[in-house]
Motif scaffolding. Structure first.
Motif, PDB file in Angstrom:
ATOM      1  N   THR A   1     -12.554  -4.332  -4.610  1.00 61.94           N
ATOM      2  CA  THR A   1     -11.420  -3.605  -5.192  1.00 61.94           C
ATOM      3  C   THR A   1     -11.898  -2.368  -5.935  1.00 61.94           C
ATOM      4  O   THR A   1     -11.314  -1.284  -5.816  1.00 61.94           O
ATOM      5  N   ALA A   2     -12.973  -2.523  -6.697  1.00 61.80           N
ATOM      6  CA  ALA A   2     -13.505  -1.398  -7.464  1.00 61.80           C
ATOM      7  C   ALA A   2     -14.025  -0.297  -6.546  1.00 61.80           C
ATOM      8  O   ALA A   2     -13.780   0.891  -6.772  1.00 61.80           O
TER       9      ALA A   2
ATOM     10  N   ARG B   1     -13.089   0.437  -3.556  1.00 57.35           N
ATOM     11  CA  ARG B   1     -11.968   1.115  -2.898  1.00 57.35           C
ATOM     12  C   ARG B   1     -11.236   2.056  -3.852  1.00 57.35           C
ATOM     13  O   ARG B   1     -10.407   2.852  -3.419  1.00 57.35           O
ATOM     14  N   SER B   2     -11.559   1.936  -5.133  1.00 58.45           N
ATOM     15  CA  SER B   2     -11.017   2.870  -6.137  1.00 58.45           C
ATOM     16  C   SER B   2     -12.036   3.940  -6.489  1.00 58.45           C
ATOM     17  O   SER B   2     -11.922   4.613  -7.514  1.00 58.45           O
TER      18      SER B   2
ATOM     19  N   ASP C   1       0.812  -1.215   0.000  1.00 58.62           N
ATOM     20  CA  ASP C   1       0.000   0.000   0.000  1.00 58.62           C
ATOM     21  C   ASP C   1       0.847   1.266   0.000  1.00 58.62           C
ATOM     22  O   ASP C   1       0.306   2.371  -0.100  1.00 58.62           O
TER      23      ASP C   1
ATOM     24  N   THR D   1     -21.367  -0.867  -9.473  1.00 58.61           N
ATOM     25  CA  THR D   1     -20.442  -1.929  -9.059  1.00 58.61           C
ATOM     26  C   THR D   1     -21.201  -3.092  -8.424  1.00 58.61           C
ATOM     27  O   THR D   1     -20.928  -4.266  -8.709  1.00 58.61           O
TER      28      THR D   1
ATOM     29  N   ASP E   1     -14.838 -10.039  -4.546  1.00 58.07           N
ATOM     30  CA  ASP E   1     -13.498  -9.468  -4.422  1.00 58.07           C
ATOM     31  C   ASP E   1     -13.295  -8.350  -5.439  1.00 58.07           C
ATOM     32  O   ASP E   1     -12.726  -7.294  -5.120  1.00 58.07           O
ATOM     33  N   ARG E   2     -13.743  -8.573  -6.671  1.00 52.79           N
ATOM     34  CA  ARG E   2     -13.603  -7.537  -7.702  1.00 52.79           C
ATOM     35  C   ARG E   2     -14.412  -6.301  -7.337  1.00 52.79           C
ATOM     36  O   ARG E   2     -13.975  -5.166  -7.553  1.00 52.79           O
TER      37      ARG E   2
ATOM     38  N   GLU F   1     -19.086  -1.866   2.247  1.00 55.52           N
ATOM     39  CA  GLU F   1     -17.878  -2.698   2.352  1.00 55.52           C
ATOM     40  C   GLU F   1     -18.058  -3.770   3.426  1.00 55.52           C
ATOM     41  O   GLU F   1     -17.659  -4.916   3.241  1.00 55.52           O
TER      42      GLU F   1
END
Length: 346
Positions: A321-322, A324-325, A165, A332, A317-318, A265
């Motif tokens: 990740t998305a 968190r972006s 990170d 999403t 999981d995808r 989340e």
């Protein structure tokens, strides 16, 4: 982890505290340390214990007169510096933390300006930079200046989830210490110390929290348990029909998940946890996290295929990740549930 910021009261991190005690006893303190590990395993508490031990008057005197064994290398908690650090009002213990989830370059510039001055009274000035992964690129690059040319009598302690990170140049300039997840027995003991909790509740929470005391405290909240039970119920209905409920039902679930924006989340972590338990239940029930829902888990596991569960875990999981972006949450989640629905069709 403990409310008392001394090494010997920290739970479950013997490796980390032993390293730090060795540095202090031998006088080989690195100018910068990086503590990595999940939230709630004791990184920040240990950083405070380290700052106290580096400035404790009684410990300094003991080390000067003889080589003390490691088990007695600890702050006394009673001298002036110890009390000031424990009370968070020591002028030379500097704490930097995210503001609105980000550590900005202005914060690092302020820190750099402070570090141009000599410590006020501390033997060792300590900078504790919490959640260093929250630094934006500009802040990270600015911090490199102090890591490359550390001021005299100044130690830096960074905490982060994982080395990946952070900028590699920051990681390479720090002594890395990994903090392990806490054991279930340690979590139960810490929860028991808070009082008023049934043993069976503490046991269930200790299994679910993934070794994080912070997460364990959150799980005690009945709202989390209610949300988990709701998610389990909905997933049971959705997956039992092998996709025959239709896309509308899955998209309706996506809409409900999206309504609680601050808990999206958390919800996805619950979904992943349940899918993971379904995957391991038939081969190793002892590894199941949701030990208090074994009956429902047994039923759910019989209705799902391994390939289906793996595809659904990958979809979640995808999505995590998305999110968190900073992608659009509803879009999403829609994509995630459509992938999960597709995996149910035999």
């Amino acid at each position: 982890m403990t409310t008392a910021p001394v090494f010997n009261a920290i739970v479950g991190q013997k490796h980390a505290t032993r390293l730090l005690k060795t540095f202090i006893r031998n006088g080989t303190l690195p100018h910068a340390l990086l503590f990595t590990g999940d939230e709630g395993v004791g990184k920040k508490t240990t950083a405070t214990a380290f700052a106290m031990a580096c400035n404790c008057l009684k410990l300094k005197s003991a080390i000067r007169h003889h080589r003390s064994p490691l088990d007695v290398i600890d702050a006394c908690g009673d001298c002036g510096p110890c009390r000031k650090i424990a009370g968070n009002h020591h002028p030379d213990i500097i704490r930097v933390a995210p503001q609105s989830s980000v550590i900005r370059i202005a914060q690092i510039r302020t820190l750099l300006q402070t570090l141009t001055l000599k410590p006020n009274e501390a033997d060792r000035r300590v900078v504790i930079l919490s959640d260093a992964q929250a630094m934006n690129p500009e802040a990270g690059n600015a911090l490199l200046k102090v890591l490359e040319e550390p001021p005299d009598r100044t130690l830096l302690v960074l905490t982060a989830r994982q080395t990946s990170d952070l900028l590699p140049t920051i990681v390479s300039r720090c002594q890395h210490i990994r903090f392990a997840p806490l054991g279930a027995a340690d979590i139960k003991r810490l929860l028991a110390a808070t009082g008023g909790m049934k043993p069976e509740t503490a046991e269930a929470v200790a299994a679910l929290c993934g070794g994080s005391y912070t997460r364990a405290v959150q799980l005690i909240d009945s709202r989390w348990l209610n949300r988990r039970d709701w998610i389990i119920q909905v997933m049971g209905s959705q997956m039992a029909d092998n996709g025959t409920l239709g896309i509308r039902a899955w998209l309706a679930w996506s809409e409900m998940l999206a309504k609680k924006k601050d808990r999206i989340e958390e919800s996805l972590e619950i979904i992943t946890m349940w899918l993971r338990d379904m995957l391991v239940f038939s081969t190793d029930p002892q590894r199941v996290l949701n030990q208090d829902r074994l009956e429902a888990l047994s039923t759910a596991a019989k209705q799902a295929r391994q390939t289906q569960l793996l595809q659904q875990i990958d979809a979640v999981d995808r999505a995590l990740t998305a999110l968190r972006s900073n992608t659009n949450a509803r879009l999403t989640l829609d994509a995630m549930v459509l992938q999960m629905a597709g995996a149910c069709i035999r």
